[in-house]
Each structure stands twice: as C-alpha cells, then as structure tokens.
Design an enzyme around this catalytic site. Structure first.
Site, PDB file in Angstrom:
ATOM      1  N   CYS A   2       0.825  -1.182   0.000  1.00  0.00           N
ATOM      2  CA  CYS A   2       0.000   0.000   0.000  1.00  0.00           C
ATOM      3  C   CYS A   2       0.882   1.264   0.000  1.00  0.00           C
ATOM      4  O   CYS A   2       1.874   1.340   0.716  1.00  0.00           O
ATOM      5  CB  CYS A   2      -0.937   0.095   1.194  1.00  0.00           C
ATOM      6  N   ARG A  27       4.288  -0.235  -4.602  1.00  0.00           N
ATOM      7  CA  ARG A  27       3.983  -0.733  -3.258  1.00  0.00           C
ATOM      8  C   ARG A  27       2.695  -1.544  -3.206  1.00  0.00           C
ATOM      9  O   ARG A  27       2.382  -2.162  -2.180  1.00  0.00           O
ATOM     10  CB  ARG A  27       3.842   0.448  -2.272  1.00  0.00           C
ATOM     11  N   TRP A  75      -2.488  -2.949  -1.650  1.00  0.00           N
ATOM     12  CA  TRP A  75      -2.038  -4.347  -1.740  1.00  0.00           C
ATOM     13  C   TRP A  75      -2.869  -5.059  -0.671  1.00  0.00           C
ATOM     14  O   TRP A  75      -2.675  -4.845   0.517  1.00  0.00           O
ATOM     15  CB  TRP A  75      -0.548  -4.449  -1.431  1.00  0.00           C
ATOM     16  N   ASN A 101      -2.008   2.245   5.478  1.00  0.00           N
ATOM     17  CA  ASN A 101      -1.051   1.225   5.045  1.00  0.00           C
ATOM     18  C   ASN A 101      -0.625   0.479   6.295  1.00  0.00           C
ATOM     19  O   ASN A 101      -0.061   1.076   7.205  1.00  0.00           O
ATOM     20  CB  ASN A 101       0.156   1.916   4.379  1.00  0.00           C
ATOM     21  N   GLY A 102      -0.925  -0.826   6.350  1.00  0.00           N
ATOM     22  CA  GLY A 102      -0.562  -1.607   7.529  1.00  0.00           C
ATOM     23  C   GLY A 102      -1.669  -2.589   7.863  1.00  0.00           C
ATOM     24  O   GLY A 102      -2.502  -2.910   7.009  1.00  0.00           O
ATOM     25  N   GLU A 487      18.958 -16.912  -5.946  1.00  0.00           N
ATOM     26  CA  GLU A 487      18.500 -15.596  -6.390  1.00  0.00           C
ATOM     27  C   GLU A 487      18.006 -15.653  -7.837  1.00  0.00           C
ATOM     28  O   GLU A 487      16.972 -15.056  -8.168  1.00  0.00           O
ATOM     29  CB  GLU A 487      19.642 -14.581  -6.207  1.00  0.00           C
ATOM     30  N   LYS A 491      14.214 -14.728  -9.035  1.00  0.00           N
ATOM     31  CA  LYS A 491      13.902 -13.727 -10.078  1.00  0.00           C
ATOM     32  C   LYS A 491      12.950 -14.333 -11.098  1.00  0.00           C
ATOM     33  O   LYS A 491      11.984 -13.708 -11.494  1.00  0.00           O
ATOM     34  CB  LYS A 491      15.172 -13.259 -10.815  1.00  0.00           C
ATOM     35  N   GLU A 494       9.300 -14.937  -9.606  1.00  0.00           N
ATOM     36  CA  GLU A 494       8.468 -13.781  -9.256  1.00  0.00           C
ATOM     37  C   GLU A 494       7.990 -12.977 -10.453  1.00  0.00           C
ATOM     38  O   GLU A 494       6.908 -12.423 -10.420  1.00  0.00           O
ATOM     39  CB  GLU A 494       9.143 -12.881  -8.215  1.00  0.00           C
ATOM     40  N   HIS A 510      20.617 -35.978  -4.274  1.00  0.00           N
ATOM     41  CA  HIS A 510      19.867 -36.395  -3.077  1.00  0.00           C
ATOM     42  C   HIS A 510      18.372 -36.197  -3.264  1.00  0.00           C
ATOM     43  O   HIS A 510      17.636 -36.122  -2.286  1.00  0.00           O
ATOM     44  CB  HIS A 510      20.374 -35.630  -1.855  1.00  0.00           C
ATOM     45  N   LYS A 609       6.546  -4.106  -3.435  1.00  0.00           N
ATOM     46  CA  LYS A 609       7.970  -3.844  -3.249  1.00  0.00           C
ATOM     47  C   LYS A 609       8.365  -3.809  -1.775  1.00  0.00           C
ATOM     48  O   LYS A 609       9.422  -4.280  -1.397  1.00  0.00           O
ATOM     49  CB  LYS A 609       8.286  -2.504  -3.910  1.00  0.00           C
TER      50      LYS A 609
END
Ligand code: F6R
Length: 614
Positions: A2, A27, A75, A101-102, A487, A491, A494, A510, A609
């Site tokens: 948000c 965001r 969000w 936001n929260g 990483e 990438k 996502e 394994h 983000k």
C-alpha cells in the site's frame, strides 16, 4: 504494501495525488482511490479496482476540484481487491475519509464494540474499523480530529500509516504512523504526505520523517505540528533529500527492471564511492571504523533479512567466514523474530533490507536490540525505519529501486557485505595483505566487467524465447554461487510465474535429480573460480538424463560450454566476487522470459515492493 499520499496547499490536489500514486504504485496495485475536499465543502471519494490508470479512467468525468486530498494504492490484506475494499474509507456519517497502510490486528474486537454502538460496515477491511472508531470517539467526546485520532490509535494494536480528512475542515490533514513509513514534504505554504519521498521530490527536497507512534497535523498556511500518541509535543526535524527525479523515471527503457539491471555498473561504483580508493588498494567503511572494536571482538554475527536480501546475506556469510573467521548465521527475519533465538549481548546482528521497511526484519531488529546485541543495518532507502532503529550501519547507495524484483539493490548489498568482510579480516589479520590487495583491486574492476556482460543482452533475449514453454526450472551453483542460484530462481518465479528451485549443485543427487528429463531446463553456474571440476561432474549427471543446460561460465571455458545447450560467459574474477557478475545474466534471463510471456515485469501479480505487513 500500500502506498499513501496526501496534499494540502494552494494548488489543485488531484494531479499531484495521481502522480504520487503512480510513483508509489510499486507498493501495491490491486486497487486505488482518492478523497478530495472541494471548495463547496463536498468530500468526494472515488475508488477503482485495478491500477492507478483504472482510477484515472473512472474519475474522468467527475468533480476533481480541491486543494486538499488523500489517495491510496492498495495491496490487499483484509478483503479481496475490489472497489468496496479499496481506500479511502468513509466513516458512517461520510464526514471522515481515511487511508491506511498496515494491519489493524485487533480490528475484530474494535468492530464488535462499534457494531454494539450502532455502526455498520460496508467493506471487509480492517481500515474501515479505524475510521469508524475515530468518528465514534470524535462525536462521543466532541473533540478535534487530531485528538480523536490520538485516542483511537491508543486503542489500536497493529501497524499503520494513516491520513484522515474531514468534511467542513478544508484546512487540515491528520496523519500518523506506527510500523509503516510516513514522510512529510514541506513546500511554500503547502505540505505533501507520502509513504516514501518519491512523490515529494518533484516539489520540494525538504522532508520530515514521521517517527514511531507520532501524529502529525498538516495545517494550511501554518507550521507542522507533531505529537506522540502519548501526547508529547515533538519538534519536526527537517532533512534534505538527495534523490533526483531522473532516478524515478524509466529514462527510455521499457521497464524499470531492465533500467535497474543496466544501472548496475553505476550503482556498484556508487556503492564503492568514497569507500574503495581510486588506486583500488584500500577500503574505508565508516560503519566499520566507528564500531571497529565491536566487530573485532564479535564471537558471532547473525544476519537477518528476507527474500533477495536474505540471499545477499548468505553471500555475506561466506565472505565474513572466509576473511574474518567469525561464525555467521543467516536467518529469515520472519522465523528469527518468533522462534526464541539465542542472542547474546556480544553478538552482532546485521539487518539487510533494500526498503528499510520490511516488517519482519524491523521486528527482528527490535528483538535483537532488546537482548542487548549490537545492530548494524545494510539498507538502501535513506531515512527508512530499519536504519533509524539500528545502532550503526552502511547505506548501499544503489538509488531508488522501483521494479518490484530486486536487482541493483542485491548487487549493492553483496558489495557492501564483501567490503565489510574484507575490512574485518584485514584488521583482525585473518585476511593477508596480498589477498586483500588482490580482491580490492578486482572489486574496483567489477563495474567495467558488468558492462561487458550487459553487451550480451540481445543474445540472452533471443535464447530466453526458447524457454517460455517451461513449467519448471532448476538453478544450480556451489560455494558463493549457491546463493546466486537461489537468487536466479527467485527472479524467474516472481516475474515470469515459472516455478524454479535453486539448489547447491551437489544436492541434486539427493532428490531433485529425479525431476531431470528433456523437458527440464537446468541453469548451472559453473565459473572457473570455485569447485569447477565438481560442478562439471554435476553437469555430466544432468546431461546423462537429457536435461537442457544453460550455463554461466568464465570467458574462455570450453568444457562446460561443450556440454551446454546455451552458454553465457562472464569475465574472470576472484571467487568471492563472482556473484556480482553471475547475478547479471540471471537477472536478464528472467527479465526476457517474463517479457516474452507478456508478464507485467515491474508489477508482478500478488507482490509489492515494500512488505510492511507480516
Ligand atoms: C525479490 C524481492 C524481495 C525482497 C524482500 C525483502 O526480488 O524484492 O524478495 O528482497 O521482500 O525486501 P527488503 O530488502 O526491502 O527488506
């Protein structure tokens, strides 16, 4: 998680708020809304499901007049993304409009109390409870908006950055924060309010970062007034922003992500500026020098972070253990904060975060601090919550990262961690001068070497097209390249929504080897520095099972190239620095697959983000 924005002054608020929302869209982008108080004293609230552009479309023929307003890009946490759940939320009388936001954790209890007092609710959000509570307190006690916000927040458990406006009060916005970021921009007879400074920089470089549990009242033509929820007056501390507008724009690139990938030669130079000298034979990291004794005497270092920053932390562990010989544990902040970890007062806790706002990492910092550990932050966003809550630290200086998938922030984090490891090692005498000089000199050449890798962009784009069919990928690496494999896989998943797993190459046998078939692409980081022969054997095992191999090799490599279906070469460097180079083609590869698949690269579904909720 948000984005919130607000304006009060002499200009029309609407264009400022919309532009602000566009800057904050990274965001959250599942719905957006705006509240404006016009000169007839109408409080107009407009909301739309989808992106800020959908809101703009929806508002096209509506009244957008007004010099005071608040706006939000969401969000979703409580309640699906739809128009009703979008912010701003009205209070029952429609006299107050609020953005948030929260997360309000005790919203259910508060809601029950309000229902018993005759309030009803339209949305499924926790936010609506807050605006109703403020109204209930305000009306029951006949008090000002600021006072009502203060009393309401005293009852709230959770995290928030909020802003409220009131019909009949065209001259004030009340805002507050706890756990979620909030910054006020100070212009000429005008104020701006936002989750970060990006919507503000266009108008002013004077900002005040609102502190934990502080309430700020923005009064038209008057001075900023800040109080704590506990009613203590605070003097606003005005800071100067260093950011520039061009850093916030795409500069001719189709996406922020590719712009940020291409910025890495510069951002790594910025990370090293003033730290690695021009001769390339000396590192000075003020964060280390100021706390030298603590680092030299540390029995243990704990690194805490999330996502990509956690991957950077793993590389940091390898470097610190190799050069400084201090044991390092790397913890997911979300686990660390809840699992009763053993933390000693002589531990150093390094918190890594691009945004500096990640709720779990912030909570991990608070926990470690309460146990007496020394907390060192490695963050990108200047003035954000984590650096303000640590004892000391280093900024990464990568500049604003807008693409949701982290790229330049990752390499900047690895650069800072490597410099830190080397400084500790040099001072402790566990890294000899010859190796120190060799690595510093190599480090200073990394930006030029990245430029060389970026020249392969078109070729990577071309062969990335071959893999859009894939449902799964495996990424393999050993030693310093294992976190790079993690990483690379992150990438890809996502932004392209292709499932990908990173593994230490030798772990394949394994279990994961059962997945290998001619349908399975396997990305292997097989550079000459670091267990090369062992990785070659791992590649042979994949080849024998007909897996498709995409390899990252050192320039001049023949053996792995011959075994691979596609090869990307990177310049040779010291083993500990290979991640800074190997990460680049993996970022490009993920980017191009996502573009060919038509995915929204900068705003992947379900992601945001800055993860300011647990
Ligand atoms: C991945 C990504 C996330 C973040 C994570 C931590 O590309 O961006 O995994 O790395 O949410 O964020 P920060 O570093 O802001 O604490």
């Amino acid at each position: 998680m948000c984005g919130i924005v607000g304006y009060i002054g002499n200009r029309q608020a609407y264009p400022i708020l919309i532009k602000g929302l566009q800057r904050l869209e990274y965001r959250g982008y599942d719905s957006a809304g705006i509240a404006l108080l016009n000169s007839n004293n109408d409080l107009n609230v407009y909301k739309a499901k989808g992106k800020v552009s959908d809101l703009v479309h929806f508002v096209q023929s509506k009244d957008t007049e007004g010099t005071i307003g608040i706006a939000h890009t969401r969000w979703a946490t409580h309640g699906e993304p739809n128009q009703v759940n979008a912010h701003p939320h009205f209070s029952q009388s429609e006299e107050l409009a609020l953005i948030h936001n929260g997360i309000i954790e005790n919203y259910a209890v508060l809601k029950q109390g309000l229902i018993e007092n005759g309030y009803s609710f339209l949305s499924e959000t926790d936010t609506e409870v807050l605006v109703q509570l403020i109204e209930f307190i305000k009306k029951s006690n006949n008090i000002s908006l600021t006072k009502a916000v203060q009393l309401a927040l005293d009852q709230v458990v959770g995290a928030y950055a909020i802003a409220v406006i009131e019909k009949g009060q065209p001259d004030i916005i009340v805002a507050a924060r706890k756990g979620s970021p909030l910054v006020v921009g100070i212009g000429e007879d005008e104020f701006f309010l936002a989750s970060d400074a990006t919507p503000i920089i266009e108008y002013t470089n004077k900002v005040v970062y609102i502190g934990e549990e502080e309430i700020v009242t923005l009064r038209r033509g008057k001075e900023l007034r800040i109080k704590t929820i506990g009613n203590v007056e605070k003097t606003p501390e005005v800071k100067k922003l260093e950011m520039t507008i061009s850093q916030l724009e795409k500069g001719g690139y189709p996406h922020f992500m590719i712009k940020e990938i291409f910025e890495q030669p510069k951002t790594l130079s910025d990370s090293m500026r003033g730290r690695v000298n021009v001769e390339g034979d000396h590192i000075t990291l003020a964060g280390f020098i100021d706390n030298k004794e603590k680092f030299l005497n540390a029995k243990r270092i704990i690194i805490t972070a999330c996502g990509t920053s956690w991957h950077a932390g793993l590389i940091g562990k390898y470097a610190i253990e190799e050069f400084a010989r201090i044991p390092v544990e790397v913890e997911y902040s979300s686990e660390f904060r809840y699992r009763k970890p053993v933390i000693h007062p002589d531990d150093i806790v390094i918190a890594i975060s691009q945004s500096g706002e990640t709720a779990d990492t912030l909570a991990a910092v608070e926990l470690a601090k309460s146990k007496g550990a020394f907390i060192f932050g490695i963050c990108n966003v200047v003035g954000s919550s984590i650096p303000r809550n640590t004892h000391s630290g280093c900024y990464t200086h990568a500049g604003p990262e807008i693409g949701v998938a982290s790229t330049k922030a990752f390499t900047a984090q690895v650069t800072v961690l490597t410099m830190l490891a080397m400084m500790i090692g040099k001072e402790k005498g566990t890294l000899n001068n010859e190796n120190y000089l060799k690595i510093v000199s190599e480090l200073s050449k990394i930006p030029e070497k990245i430029k060389e890798i970026l020249k392969q962009n078109d070729r990577i784009a071309e062969f990335a097209k071959t893999f859009t069919y894939a449902q799964n990928f495996i990424y393999l690496g050993r030693g310093y390249n294992f976190p790079v494999a993690l990483e690379g896989a992150l990438k890809l998943k996502e932004i392209s929504y292709i499932h990908a797993e990173g593994y230490p190459a030798a772990e394949m046998k394994h279990g994961p080897i059962a997945l290998i078939s001619q349908e399975m692409p396997v990305v292997v980081i097989a550079t000459s520095a670091g267990m090369y022969e062992k990785v070659v054997s791992n590649i042979q095992e994949i080849k024998a099972r007909k897996g498709k191999i995409i390899s990252i090799v050192t320039e001049g490599d023949v053996v792995v190239s011959n075994l691979s279906d596609y090869t990307i070469s990177i310049p040779d460097t010291e083993e500990c620095l290979v991640p800074l180079l190997a990460a680049i083609p993996l970022q490009l590869f993920a980017y191009h697959i996502a573009v060919v698949k038509g995915c929204n690269v900068d705003q992947p579904r379900n992601l945001a983000k800055s993860v300011t909720v647990e």
